[in-house]
Design a protein around this motif. Sequence first.
Motif, PDB file in Angstrom:
ATOM      1  N   VAL A 160      -6.073  -4.797   8.587  1.00 24.51           N
ATOM      2  CA  VAL A 160      -5.493  -3.449   8.700  1.00 24.51           C
ATOM      3  C   VAL A 160      -5.184  -2.986   7.288  1.00 24.51           C
ATOM      4  O   VAL A 160      -4.608  -3.744   6.491  1.00 24.51           O
ATOM      5  CB  VAL A 160      -4.200  -3.463   9.551  1.00 24.51           C
ATOM      6  N   LYS A 161      -5.571  -1.773   6.979  1.00 19.43           N
ATOM      7  CA  LYS A 161      -5.283  -1.229   5.647  1.00 19.43           C
ATOM      8  C   LYS A 161      -3.845  -0.734   5.634  1.00 19.43           C
ATOM      9  O   LYS A 161      -3.466   0.129   6.420  1.00 19.43           O
ATOM     10  CB  LYS A 161      -6.232  -0.086   5.310  1.00 19.43           C
ATOM     11  N   LEU A 180       3.640  -3.499  17.096  1.00 21.23           N
ATOM     12  CA  LEU A 180       4.709  -3.212  16.137  1.00 21.23           C
ATOM     13  C   LEU A 180       6.040  -2.975  16.852  1.00 21.23           C
ATOM     14  O   LEU A 180       7.083  -3.473  16.419  1.00 21.23           O
ATOM     15  CB  LEU A 180       4.344  -1.995  15.284  1.00 21.23           C
ATOM     16  N   TRP A 181       6.018  -2.228  17.928  1.00 19.62           N
ATOM     17  CA  TRP A 181       7.247  -1.988  18.702  1.00 19.62           C
ATOM     18  C   TRP A 181       7.819  -3.306  19.228  1.00 19.62           C
ATOM     19  O   TRP A 181       9.024  -3.533  19.194  1.00 19.62           O
ATOM     20  CB  TRP A 181       6.959  -1.055  19.879  1.00 19.62           C
ATOM     21  N   ASP A 182       6.932  -4.171  19.737  1.00 19.78           N
ATOM     22  CA  ASP A 182       7.376  -5.461  20.274  1.00 19.78           C
ATOM     23  C   ASP A 182       8.000  -6.325  19.185  1.00 19.78           C
ATOM     24  O   ASP A 182       8.838  -7.197  19.480  1.00 19.78           O
ATOM     25  CB  ASP A 182       6.205  -6.206  20.921  1.00 19.78           C
ATOM     26  N   ALA A 183       7.600  -6.102  17.926  1.00 18.74           N
ATOM     27  CA  ALA A 183       8.159  -6.851  16.795  1.00 18.74           C
ATOM     28  C   ALA A 183       9.384  -6.151  16.208  1.00 18.74           C
ATOM     29  O   ALA A 183       9.843  -6.502  15.119  1.00 18.74           O
ATOM     30  CB  ALA A 183       7.097  -7.035  15.713  1.00 18.74           C
ATOM     31  N   GLU A 210      -3.051   0.878  -1.695  1.00 21.13           N
ATOM     32  CA  GLU A 210      -3.539   0.371  -0.412  1.00 21.13           C
ATOM     33  C   GLU A 210      -4.031  -1.061  -0.566  1.00 21.13           C
ATOM     34  O   GLU A 210      -4.670  -1.413  -1.572  1.00 21.13           O
ATOM     35  CB  GLU A 210      -4.678   1.236   0.126  1.00 21.13           C
ATOM     36  N   ILE A 211      -3.715  -1.901   0.441  1.00 18.54           N
ATOM     37  CA  ILE A 211      -4.244  -3.264   0.465  1.00 18.54           C
ATOM     38  C   ILE A 211      -4.700  -3.575   1.883  1.00 18.54           C
ATOM     39  O   ILE A 211      -4.187  -3.017   2.858  1.00 18.54           O
ATOM     40  CB  ILE A 211      -3.201  -4.317   0.018  1.00 18.54           C
ATOM     41  N   ASN A 212      -5.662  -4.471   1.999  1.00 21.51           N
ATOM     42  CA  ASN A 212      -6.109  -4.942   3.300  1.00 21.51           C
ATOM     43  C   ASN A 212      -5.310  -6.178   3.678  1.00 21.51           C
ATOM     44  O   ASN A 212      -5.273  -7.160   2.923  1.00 21.51           O
ATOM     45  CB  ASN A 212      -7.600  -5.256   3.273  1.00 21.51           C
ATOM     46  N   VAL A 213      -4.687  -6.143   4.834  1.00 17.64           N
ATOM     47  CA  VAL A 213      -3.843  -7.252   5.304  1.00 17.64           C
ATOM     48  C   VAL A 213      -4.494  -7.855   6.540  1.00 17.64           C
ATOM     49  O   VAL A 213      -4.837  -7.118   7.482  1.00 17.64           O
ATOM     50  CB  VAL A 213      -2.421  -6.770   5.643  1.00 17.64           C
ATOM     51  N   PRO A 214      -4.677  -9.171   6.578  1.00 16.60           N
ATOM     52  CA  PRO A 214      -5.200  -9.800   7.798  1.00 16.60           C
ATOM     53  C   PRO A 214      -4.358  -9.412   9.004  1.00 16.60           C
ATOM     54  O   PRO A 214      -3.131  -9.373   8.937  1.00 16.60           O
ATOM     55  CB  PRO A 214      -5.101 -11.301   7.500  1.00 16.60           C
ATOM     56  N   LYS A 215      -5.019  -9.121  10.099  1.00 13.58           N
ATOM     57  CA  LYS A 215      -4.337  -8.608  11.286  1.00 13.58           C
ATOM     58  C   LYS A 215      -3.174  -9.506  11.705  1.00 13.58           C
ATOM     59  O   LYS A 215      -2.092  -9.021  12.059  1.00 13.58           O
ATOM     60  CB  LYS A 215      -5.347  -8.498  12.432  1.00 13.58           C
ATOM     61  N   GLU A 216      -3.367 -10.824  11.652  1.00 15.78           N
ATOM     62  CA  GLU A 216      -2.331 -11.743  12.114  1.00 15.78           C
ATOM     63  C   GLU A 216      -1.130 -11.810  11.167  1.00 15.78           C
ATOM     64  O   GLU A 216      -0.071 -12.319  11.540  1.00 15.78           O
ATOM     65  CB  GLU A 216      -2.911 -13.146  12.318  1.00 15.78           C
ATOM     66  N   LYS A 217      -1.274 -11.296   9.945  1.00 10.31           N
ATOM     67  CA  LYS A 217      -0.169 -11.328   8.979  1.00 10.31           C
ATOM     68  C   LYS A 217       0.450  -9.942   8.735  1.00 10.31           C
ATOM     69  O   LYS A 217       1.316  -9.803   7.877  1.00 10.31           O
ATOM     70  CB  LYS A 217      -0.653 -11.901   7.653  1.00 10.31           C
ATOM     71  N   LEU A 218      -0.015  -8.946   9.505  1.00 14.56           N
ATOM     72  CA  LEU A 218       0.436  -7.573   9.269  1.00 14.56           C
ATOM     73  C   LEU A 218       1.943  -7.417   9.472  1.00 14.56           C
ATOM     74  O   LEU A 218       2.638  -6.845   8.639  1.00 14.56           O
ATOM     75  CB  LEU A 218      -0.315  -6.603  10.194  1.00 14.56           C
ATOM     76  N   ILE A 219       2.461  -7.902  10.584  1.00 11.99           N
ATOM     77  CA  ILE A 219       3.897  -7.746  10.888  1.00 11.99           C
ATOM     78  C   ILE A 219       4.745  -8.427   9.824  1.00 11.99           C
ATOM     79  O   ILE A 219       5.746  -7.869   9.355  1.00 11.99           O
ATOM     80  CB  ILE A 219       4.203  -8.305  12.294  1.00 11.99           C
ATOM     81  N   GLU A 220       4.338  -9.620   9.399  1.00  9.16           N
ATOM     82  CA  GLU A 220       5.064 -10.339   8.359  1.00  9.16           C
ATOM     83  C   GLU A 220       5.087  -9.545   7.049  1.00  9.16           C
ATOM     84  O   GLU A 220       6.120  -9.447   6.379  1.00  9.16           O
ATOM     85  CB  GLU A 220       4.405 -11.695   8.134  1.00  9.16           C
TER      86      GLU A 220
END
Length: 510
Positions: free
Chosen positions: A482-483, A437-440, A492-502
């Motif tokens: 990631v929840k 997250l910091w890197d993004a 709360e929703i479950n977000v695929p790890k690769e789409k979390l930052i987006e």
Amino acid sequence: MLLKLLDMYWISFFTKALYRRQLMPTQFWVQRTLSSHLPNKVTEDVVNQPSPQLRDAGGRGNIILKTPKGTRDFSPKQMAIRENIFATIISCFKRHGAVTIDTPVFERKELLFENNEDDSELVYDLKDQGGELLSLRYDLTVPFARYLAMNKITHFKRYQIGKVYRRDSPTMARGRYREFCQCDFDIAGQYDPMIPDAECLKVMHEILSALQFGEFLIRVNDRRILNGIFTACGVSEKNFLSACSTLDKLDKMTWEEVKLEMVKERGIDPKTVDHLGEYVQLHGGLPLIENLLHDPKLAHSKLAMEGLEDMKLLFEYLTLFGIIDQVSLDLSLARGLDYYTGLIYEAGLLHQQDGHFQKSLCVGSVAGGGRYDGLVASFDPKGQKVPCVGVSIGVERIFSIIEQNIEEEIRTAETQVLVATAQKNFLAARMKLISELWDADIKAEMFYKKNPKMLKQLQYCEERGIPLVAILGQQELNDGVVKLRDVITRNEINVPKEKLIEEIKRRLQK
């Protein structure tokens, strides 16, 4: 055997010394420990040397914890307010094409007093530390003029934000300090009359309007007009600066009090002062300027006529800029600093009474400035003239007003996401996720505990105003998600790890 005895002696000595250290301040422990190894006279001098910061209180030395007079600390909440003020000011300065510089907080003493000897008692002098007499700067204008002269710069538009120091009587409640911050915008160079001056007033108006801390009025005058008025009324040239200094107090004193000071302390004839009062109590717009241009007494003053013609031009430009309704020619405005040569101006809050603003009464100056065409030349070895005009925003007074009137909760941190967990032994997973997250460029935090409690993590988000929580657990890891929790709605929703930052960035843009 002798070595063992010596070892036992030193172990015993330092053990007792360490025990004594717990019972007394560090300063005295060091002095007593070393005393047996110092000559008697030296030991006596060290131990008996008084400390101005310490006082005896039941055998313990207590440091007096307070800020120096006329200074203050700022809490995280206060700094959040101040940072917002600075961001608004800097944004305006940059919008007008200014670049920034910085200068030392102290200058050579002779340079600071070159054009302002009367205020020398307000300047903090520094102890000589190497052959130079130095003083803390009392504003940012003189260092800027020195910078221009030293670097042979003839055209420049700059802004500068920094602390300045004045050994004055502080009034903390009204934002008057001995250490305070100034925000300056200046235009240096030879240009057509009143165009840069009008832009400085526009900058002042934009900033004060954007900060939304109350209604304000910008008062303008010109040192050349004042000079003509003083001459027409019979004030001698040698009394001009002292009379200006007294006249500058008219926003804090009545005319009768100002008149008394001019007569008693400045030695000006009472009839002259009465004549002066007929002019300096006038204020208005273009009609007043036209009347003064046709005044038979002022007509004999070339300086006054030049100042009035430029003032008329200025009001035309301010009309084009759309700010003329909040600008007034005020012949009592003098501004005390000696380096002003032409246009001068000052913005003050309007007094509010029964919900209505009275435009005739200003309460406190929140910004000011003017034209100083001779300051750079006074520092240049060849006397090269670089005309300058500028404006200074009074941050401390503005901050005091905003702080008193603010009602909503202020966020002191800008954290956007808390990385949390409800299970044990997930520190590594949290650290890996927060690093991503910091890197993004997402502002994120996590608890500095291996196994924090979920309730405390959620309470922390609510207290700090953090909008999102990224929750990790064994099930989330197994599913590659990631929840993501919305703190306000608690959805709360479950977000695929690769789409979390987006997904986080999408939500933060709403």
